[in-house]
Design a protein around this motif. Structure first.
Motif, short mmCIF file in Angstrom:
data_model
loop_
_atom_site.label_atom_id
_atom_site.label_comp_id
_atom_site.label_asym_id
_atom_site.label_seq_id
_atom_site.Cartn_x
_atom_site.Cartn_y
_atom_site.Cartn_z
N ILE A 76 -7.04 12.40 -3.69
CA ILE A 76 -6.69 11.97 -2.65
C ILE A 76 -6.43 10.45 -2.16
CG2 ILE A 76 -4.95 12.99 -0.42
CD1 ILE A 76 -5.69 15.81 -2.27
N ALA A 77 -5.62 9.95 -1.94
CA ALA A 77 -5.39 8.65 -1.04
C ALA A 77 -4.84 9.02 0.47
CB ALA A 77 -5.17 7.62 -1.30
N LEU A 78 -5.43 8.45 1.58
CA LEU A 78 -4.96 9.09 2.82
C LEU A 78 -5.00 7.58 3.62
CD1 LEU A 78 -7.72 10.73 4.10
CD2 LEU A 78 -5.40 11.69 3.35
N ALA A 79 -3.65 7.03 3.55
CA ALA A 79 -2.92 5.75 4.35
C ALA A 79 -2.66 6.01 5.14
CB ALA A 79 -1.89 5.03 3.62
N ASP A 80 -3.98 4.27 6.19
CA ASP A 80 -3.51 4.06 7.76
C ASP A 80 -1.56 3.60 8.19
OD1 ASP A 80 -6.36 4.85 8.29
OD2 ASP A 80 -6.81 2.78 7.87
N GLN A 81 -1.83 2.82 7.06
CA GLN A 81 -0.09 2.47 7.24
C GLN A 81 0.67 2.70 5.97
OE1 GLN A 81 -0.87 -1.79 7.95
NE2 GLN A 81 -1.19 -1.09 9.84
N ARG A 82 1.89 3.16 6.10
CA ARG A 82 2.82 3.08 4.66
C ARG A 82 3.22 2.16 4.06
NH1 ARG A 82 5.39 8.29 5.28
NH2 ARG A 82 5.46 9.23 6.78
N SER A 83 2.89 1.99 3.00
CA SER A 83 3.27 0.55 1.71
C SER A 83 3.86 1.26 0.74
CB SER A 83 2.76 0.05 2.13
OG SER A 83 2.05 -1.03 1.06
N LEU A 84 5.02 1.18 0.56
CA LEU A 84 5.96 1.85 -0.65
C LEU A 84 5.35 0.87 -2.22
CD1 LEU A 84 7.56 3.14 -3.27
CD2 LEU A 84 9.42 1.04 -2.23
N GLU A 85 4.10 -0.31 -1.93
CA GLU A 85 3.88 -0.80 -2.93
C GLU A 85 2.65 -0.92 -3.08
OE1 GLU A 85 2.22 -5.72 -3.80
OE2 GLU A 85 3.96 -5.69 -1.65
N GLN A 86 1.57 -0.39 -2.42
CA GLN A 86 0.36 0.00 -2.29
C GLN A 86 0.21 1.35 -3.12
OE1 GLN A 86 -2.27 -1.47 -2.05
NE2 GLN A 86 -3.92 0.11 -1.75
N THR A 87 1.49 2.47 -2.64
CA THR A 87 1.53 4.02 -2.85
C THR A 87 1.59 3.23 -4.70
OG1 THR A 87 1.72 4.86 -0.79
CG2 THR A 87 2.71 5.96 -2.64
N LEU A 88 2.26 3.00 -4.54
CA LEU A 88 2.98 2.45 -6.12
C LEU A 88 1.62 2.38 -6.92
CD1 LEU A 88 6.88 1.14 -6.21
CD2 LEU A 88 5.83 3.59 -6.34
N VAL A 89 0.78 1.54 -6.55
CA VAL A 89 0.22 0.95 -6.90
C VAL A 89 -1.48 2.17 -7.09
CG1 VAL A 89 -2.22 -0.61 -6.70
CG2 VAL A 89 0.36 -1.55 -6.37
N LEU A 90 -1.45 3.44 -6.01
CA LEU A 90 -2.59 3.68 -6.45
C LEU A 90 -2.32 5.39 -7.17
CD1 LEU A 90 -3.10 4.75 -2.31
CD2 LEU A 90 -4.75 3.24 -4.09
N PHE A 91 -0.90 5.16 -7.10
CA PHE A 91 -0.20 5.89 -8.01
C PHE A 91 -0.74 5.25 -9.76
CE2 PHE A 91 2.41 8.30 -5.27
CZ PHE A 91 2.27 9.57 -5.40
N ASP A 92 -0.11 4.65 -9.46
CA ASP A 92 -0.08 3.69 -11.39
C ASP A 92 -1.68 3.61 -11.65
OD1 ASP A 92 0.79 2.40 -13.52
OD2 ASP A 92 -0.59 0.10 -12.75
#
Length: 229
Positions: A76-92
């Motif tokens: 599980i990644a904990l994100a300091d800020q919401r970012s759709l682009e970064q979220t997609l990178v992490l899921f990928d």
């Protein structure tokens, strides 16, 4: 036991304290320490990890592949800020879930358990699958809530509750005293003897027998414990 990875020591310490309040052990590592620990840790230490929490650091997307070569535990990644682009990178990259901060530890526990069931559910022994398909008088939540028996709350001290959760999650598998200790107290605990597990399990079994009328935990000297339902 949860492994926290963040460059900020205060973040690791804060989450470790929050996990401890829920009766769950956790330890923190910096990103520089993590890869070395993961590749050198013993099989017993790795098996005790119930989840990896990755804070914001540059190389965390690459960590998922490394973790998967050594462990099946949720990532599980904990994100300091919401970012759709970064979220997609992490899921990928193979990370199982991304949670924006602040997030309560009990939500982390619940999401981690849901991920574990999806990833590892098919690995249960046949007998355990058959038992899991039968109606259960005992219901365990895995998110910090006390279990229920016949729909009524069954209050337990946090260590006993976590032991019960661990045994139920591994239904049909025999777990050694050392495995239970590592999950509950952590592989790097100091000042706590492994024999404390025997006392916790003994008290837990007596309480279960009083409420259920039978003992759902099979214990064998020198061999460990197995939840049989």
């Amino acid at each position: 036991m949860y492994c926290l990875v963040d460059a900020r020591e205060a973040v690791n310490a804060g989450y470790a304290a929050s996990f401890d309040r829920e009766g769950v052990s956790a330890f923190g590592l910096s990103p520089d320490e993590f890869a070395s620990w993961l590749t050198s840790a013993s099989r017993n230490d790795l098996d005790a990890v119930q989840g990896f929490l990755l804070g914001d650091f540059d190389e965390r997307a690459k960590c998922a592949g490394l973790i998967r070569r050594h462990s099946r535990a949720p990532i599980i990644a904990l994100a300091d800020q919401r970012s759709l682009e970064q979220t997609l990178v992490l899921f990928d990259a193979g990370i199982d879930d991304v949670l924006p901060k602040p997030v309560h530890v009990r939500e982390i526990l619940a999401r981690s358990e849901a991920i574990w069931r999806r990833v590892n559910g098919g690995a249960l022994p046949v007998a355990a699958h058959e038992a899991a398909s039968r109606p259960e008088r005992l219901k365990v939540f895995f998110d910090g809530r006390d279990p229920e028996i016949d729909g009524v709350t069954f209050p337990l001290p946090r260590r006993e509750r976590h032991i019960l959760e661990y045994l139920v999650r591994n239904r049909g598998r025999r777990l050694t005293k050392a495995q239970v200790f590592n999950v509950i107290y952590g592989v790097y605990s100091n000042g706590v003897e492994e024999s404390v597990v025997e006392g916790h399990v003994s008290k837990l079994r007596k309480k279960l027998v009083q409420r259920l009328g039978y003992d759902p935990i099979e214990a064998k000297r020198y061999m460990g414990y197995v939840y049989v339902g």
